[in-house]
Write a protein that holds these residues in place. Structure first.
Motif, PDB file in Angstrom:
ATOM      1  N   VAL A   3       0.841  -1.204   0.000  1.00 21.09           N
ATOM      2  CA  VAL A   3       0.000   0.000   0.000  1.00 21.09           C
ATOM      3  C   VAL A   3       0.875   1.252   0.000  1.00 21.09           C
ATOM      4  CG1 VAL A   3      -1.786   1.284   1.239  1.00 21.09           C
ATOM      5  CG2 VAL A   3      -1.907  -1.210   1.107  1.00 21.09           C
ATOM      6  N   SER A   4       1.966   1.214   0.763  1.00 17.50           N
ATOM      7  CA  SER A   4       2.868   2.364   0.806  1.00 17.50           C
ATOM      8  C   SER A   4       3.412   2.675  -0.591  1.00 17.50           C
ATOM      9  CB  SER A   4       4.004   2.053   1.779  1.00 17.50           C
ATOM     10  OG  SER A   4       5.055   2.955   1.627  1.00 17.50           O
ATOM     11  N   GLU A   5       3.680   1.606  -1.360  1.00 16.04           N
ATOM     12  CA  GLU A   5       4.264   1.775  -2.690  1.00 16.04           C
ATOM     13  C   GLU A   5       3.205   2.104  -3.752  1.00 16.04           C
ATOM     14  OE1 GLU A   5       7.546  -0.959  -3.184  1.00 16.04           O
ATOM     15  OE2 GLU A   5       6.941  -1.249  -5.266  1.00 16.04           O
ATOM     16  N   CYS A   6       2.111   1.379  -3.725  1.00 10.66           N
ATOM     17  CA  CYS A   6       1.124   1.489  -4.815  1.00 10.66           C
ATOM     18  C   CYS A   6      -0.002   2.477  -4.518  1.00 10.66           C
ATOM     19  CB  CYS A   6       0.523   0.118  -5.110  1.00 10.66           C
ATOM     20  SG  CYS A   6       1.757  -1.106  -5.550  1.00 10.66           S
ATOM     21  N   PHE A   7      -0.326   2.669  -3.248  1.00 10.83           N
ATOM     22  CA  PHE A   7      -1.398   3.598  -2.871  1.00 10.83           C
ATOM     23  C   PHE A   7      -0.888   4.556  -1.798  1.00 10.83           C
ATOM     24  CE2 PHE A   7      -4.248  -0.255  -3.733  1.00 10.83           C
ATOM     25  CZ  PHE A   7      -4.660   0.191  -4.978  1.00 10.83           C
ATOM     26  N   PRO A   8       0.067   5.427  -2.134  1.00 14.59           N
ATOM     27  CA  PRO A   8       0.597   6.319  -1.087  1.00 14.59           C
ATOM     28  C   PRO A   8      -0.460   7.260  -0.514  1.00 14.59           C
ATOM     29  CG  PRO A   8       1.440   6.922  -3.261  1.00 14.59           C
ATOM     30  CD  PRO A   8       0.705   5.628  -3.425  1.00 14.59           C
ATOM     31  N   ASP A   9      -1.612   7.350  -1.183  1.00 13.29           N
ATOM     32  CA  ASP A   9      -2.682   8.228  -0.699  1.00 13.29           C
ATOM     33  C   ASP A   9      -3.688   7.502   0.187  1.00 13.29           C
ATOM     34  OD1 ASP A   9      -3.476   6.653  -2.824  1.00 13.29           O
ATOM     35  OD2 ASP A   9      -4.988   8.081  -3.497  1.00 13.29           O
ATOM     36  N   LYS A  10      -3.417   6.243   0.510  1.00 11.60           N
ATOM     37  CA  LYS A  10      -4.360   5.515   1.364  1.00 11.60           C
ATOM     38  C   LYS A  10      -3.751   5.227   2.737  1.00 11.60           C
ATOM     39  CE  LYS A  10      -6.563   2.837  -2.366  1.00 11.60           C
ATOM     40  NZ  LYS A  10      -7.639   3.743  -2.725  1.00 11.60           N
ATOM     41  N   PHE A  11      -4.581   5.333   3.748  1.00  6.71           N
ATOM     42  CA  PHE A  11      -4.170   4.945   5.097  1.00  6.71           C
ATOM     43  C   PHE A  11      -4.228   3.426   5.229  1.00  6.71           C
ATOM     44  CE2 PHE A  11      -5.679   9.285   5.958  1.00  6.71           C
ATOM     45  CZ  PHE A  11      -4.709   9.748   6.833  1.00  6.71           C
ATOM     46  N   VAL A  12      -3.321   2.880   6.030  1.00  2.95           N
ATOM     47  CA  VAL A  12      -3.399   1.481   6.451  1.00  2.95           C
ATOM     48  C   VAL A  12      -3.480   1.468   7.969  1.00  2.95           C
ATOM     49  CG1 VAL A  12      -2.230  -0.749   6.582  1.00  2.95           C
ATOM     50  CG2 VAL A  12      -2.057   0.616   4.508  1.00  2.95           C
ATOM     51  N   ILE A  13      -4.415   0.676   8.488  1.00  2.55           N
ATOM     52  CA  ILE A  13      -4.512   0.496   9.932  1.00  2.55           C
ATOM     53  C   ILE A  13      -4.176  -0.957  10.228  1.00  2.55           C
ATOM     54  CG2 ILE A  13      -5.941   0.768  11.975  1.00  2.55           C
ATOM     55  CD1 ILE A  13      -7.750   2.625  10.304  1.00  2.55           C
ATOM     56  N   ALA A  14      -2.999  -1.161  10.797  1.00  4.77           N
ATOM     57  CA  ALA A  14      -2.502  -2.515  11.033  1.00  4.77           C
ATOM     58  C   ALA A  14      -2.585  -2.846  12.516  1.00  4.77           C
ATOM     59  CB  ALA A  14      -1.064  -2.619  10.543  1.00  4.77           C
ATOM     60  N   GLY A  16       2.975   8.356   9.854  1.00  5.88           N
ATOM     61  CA  GLY A  16       2.496   8.910   8.589  1.00  5.88           C
ATOM     62  C   GLY A  16       1.148   8.333   8.221  1.00  5.88           C
ATOM     63  N   SER A  17       1.080   7.624   7.083  1.00  3.07           N
ATOM     64  CA  SER A  17      -0.193   7.056   6.634  1.00  3.07           C
ATOM     65  C   SER A  17      -0.468   5.695   7.257  1.00  3.07           C
ATOM     66  CB  SER A  17      -0.188   6.937   5.111  1.00  3.07           C
ATOM     67  OG  SER A  17       0.885   6.107   4.711  1.00  3.07           O
ATOM     68  N   LEU A  18       0.411   5.259   8.141  1.00  4.59           N
ATOM     69  CA  LEU A  18       0.269   3.933   8.763  1.00  4.59           C
ATOM     70  C   LEU A  18      -0.044   4.072  10.251  1.00  4.59           C
ATOM     71  CD1 LEU A  18       0.755   0.801   8.847  1.00  4.59           C
ATOM     72  CD2 LEU A  18       3.173   1.324   9.210  1.00  4.59           C
ATOM     73  N   LEU A  52      -8.647  13.233   8.654  1.00  6.89           N
ATOM     74  CA  LEU A  52      -7.204  13.238   8.923  1.00  6.89           C
ATOM     75  C   LEU A  52      -6.440  13.323   7.605  1.00  6.89           C
ATOM     76  CD1 LEU A  52      -6.434  10.738  11.817  1.00  6.89           C
ATOM     77  CD2 LEU A  52      -7.296  13.068  11.896  1.00  6.89           C
ATOM     78  N   GLU A  53      -5.373  14.095   7.624  1.00  5.01           N
ATOM     79  CA  GLU A  53      -4.560  14.258   6.411  1.00  5.01           C
ATOM     80  C   GLU A  53      -3.386  13.303   6.471  1.00  5.01           C
ATOM     81  OE1 GLU A  53      -4.070  17.860   4.740  1.00  5.01           O
ATOM     82  OE2 GLU A  53      -6.047  18.570   5.330  1.00  5.01           O
ATOM     83  N   LEU A  54      -3.022  12.818   5.311  1.00  3.37           N
ATOM     84  CA  LEU A  54      -1.795  12.028   5.216  1.00  3.37           C
ATOM     85  C   LEU A  54      -0.665  13.026   5.395  1.00  3.37           C
ATOM     86  CD1 LEU A  54      -3.099  10.585   1.950  1.00  3.37           C
ATOM     87  CD2 LEU A  54      -2.363   9.016   3.720  1.00  3.37           C
ATOM     88  N   VAL A  55       0.193  12.828   6.382  1.00  2.00           N
ATOM     89  CA  VAL A  55       1.237  13.822   6.580  1.00  2.00           C
ATOM     90  C   VAL A  55       2.208  13.777   5.409  1.00  2.00           C
ATOM     91  CG1 VAL A  55       1.115  14.045   9.073  1.00  2.00           C
ATOM     92  CG2 VAL A  55       2.481  12.226   8.071  1.00  2.00           C
ATOM     93  N   GLY A  56       2.677  14.943   5.038  1.00  2.50           N
ATOM     94  CA  GLY A  56       3.514  15.038   3.850  1.00  2.50           C
ATOM     95  C   GLY A  56       4.994  14.891   4.129  1.00  2.50           C
ATOM     96  N   ASP A  57       5.343  14.300   5.272  1.00  5.63           N
ATOM     97  CA  ASP A  57       6.753  14.274   5.638  1.00  5.63           C
ATOM     98  C   ASP A  57       7.573  13.313   4.786  1.00  5.63           C
ATOM     99  OD1 ASP A  57       6.405  12.286   8.697  1.00  5.63           O
ATOM    100  OD2 ASP A  57       5.825  11.930   6.634  1.00  5.63           O
ATOM    101  N   ASP A  58       6.893  12.495   3.991  1.00  8.87           N
ATOM    102  CA  ASP A  58       7.623  11.569   3.113  1.00  8.87           C
ATOM    103  C   ASP A  58       8.500  12.321   2.118  1.00  8.87           C
ATOM    104  OD1 ASP A  58       5.239   8.839   2.755  1.00  8.87           O
ATOM    105  OD2 ASP A  58       6.095   9.797   4.486  1.00  8.87           O
TER     106      ASP A  58
END
Lengths: 203, 67
Positions: free
Chosen positions: A120-131, A150-152, A192-198
């Motif tokens: 998801v980090s690679e293919c969907f950087p605009d999606k959150f993952v809740i693990a 970040g988005s995780l 919530l915004e995906l933080v742009g720190d990447d």
């Protein structure tokens, strides 16, 4: 609150795995009013799953995705439940969850958790993952927490690994599944915004 | 160098360490770990190739089986 309910109704959430985490998380999201759930698992319900998974004795032998859809529909027949009876790899994750706002990681194996987080980090950087990580055993309520990278988001105590001596038990598994569902609601309802720190890091 | 590891400031000898050296030094020993440096996910195959330096924000979380 009405607009919040409408927001949830318009939301699509993907759930990767329909075991202890996925089945309990799906039911919580369904009761909360999420409009579309995309659920994926290849497994069938077994008697030994009933110690923690949201299935019933008369569902033993059924495909988990179909049994879970039935249980969701018993709570709310209007929820759009999209089922995928499939063993998830990177290709399937990209194909199945592409229309979801966020994805719940609900696998049991740690290598699968890593795989979906990387995919998801690679293919969907605009999606959150809740693990989830660390939910075996019992007790120690206060060790359960949620950490954001970040988005995780990662829910659990980050230390309790399932072993023969430390099995997954219903209360703690369901607690972490509910934490995942609760985090999903916060992401959706509070925008919530995906933080742009990447972007701040270059090789 | 000083880095922020899981929200704690940590002082380390030298000017940089590979991700692998850092994890070994900090006793992150489980095989499956999520590592982010300044918000970016580092893949396992890059642990030797990518280096951590002064001021970097590092997050490392063990992934435990169970679900």
């Amino acid at each position: 609150m009405k607009s919040k309910l409408e927001k949830l109704k318009a939301t699509c959430i993907g759930i990767a795995g329909c075991g202890g985490l996925g089945s309990n998380c799906a039911m919580a999201l369904a009761r909360a009013g999420v409009g579309t759930l995309v659920i994926a698992d290849f497994d069938v319900v077994m008697v030994e799953n009933l110690d923690r998974q949201y299935f019933f004795l008369d569902q033993v032998g059924q495909k988990k995705v179909l049994a879970l859809r039935d249980n969701i529909k018993k709570v709310n027949p209007d929820i759009d439940v999209q089922v995928h009876d499939v063993r998830l790899g990177a290709d399937e994750i990209v194909r199945i969850f592409k229309n979801c706002t966020l994805i719940i990681e609900a696998f049991d194996r740690a290598d699968m958790k890593l795989m979906i987080i990387e995919t998801v980090s690679e293919c969907f950087p605009d999606k959150f993952v809740i693990a989830a990580s660390g939910l075996a055993g019992y007790g120690n309520n206060n060790a359960l927490r949620t950490r954001r990278l970040g988005s995780l988001f990662i829910c659990g105590d980050e230390v309790s690994e399932v072993t023969p001596e430390l099995p997954p038990l219903a209360p703690r598994v369901a607690a972490v599944a509910a934490m995942q569902a609760n985090q999903a609601l916060e992401i959706i309802l509070d925008d919530l915004e995906l933080v742009g720190d990447d972007d701040a890091w270059d090789e | 160098m000083k880095i922020i590891l899981n929200n704690n400031e940590v002082s380390m000898a030298g000017e940089s360490l590979s991700v692998r050296e850092l994890l070994t030094g900090m006793k992150f020993t489980f095989p499956l770990i999520i590592v982010k440096i300044n918000g970016r996910l580092i893949k396992k195959e890059d642990y030797e190739r990518i280096f951590v330096g002064d001021g970097d924000i590092v997050e490392a979380i063990h992934l435990m089986s169970g679900g």
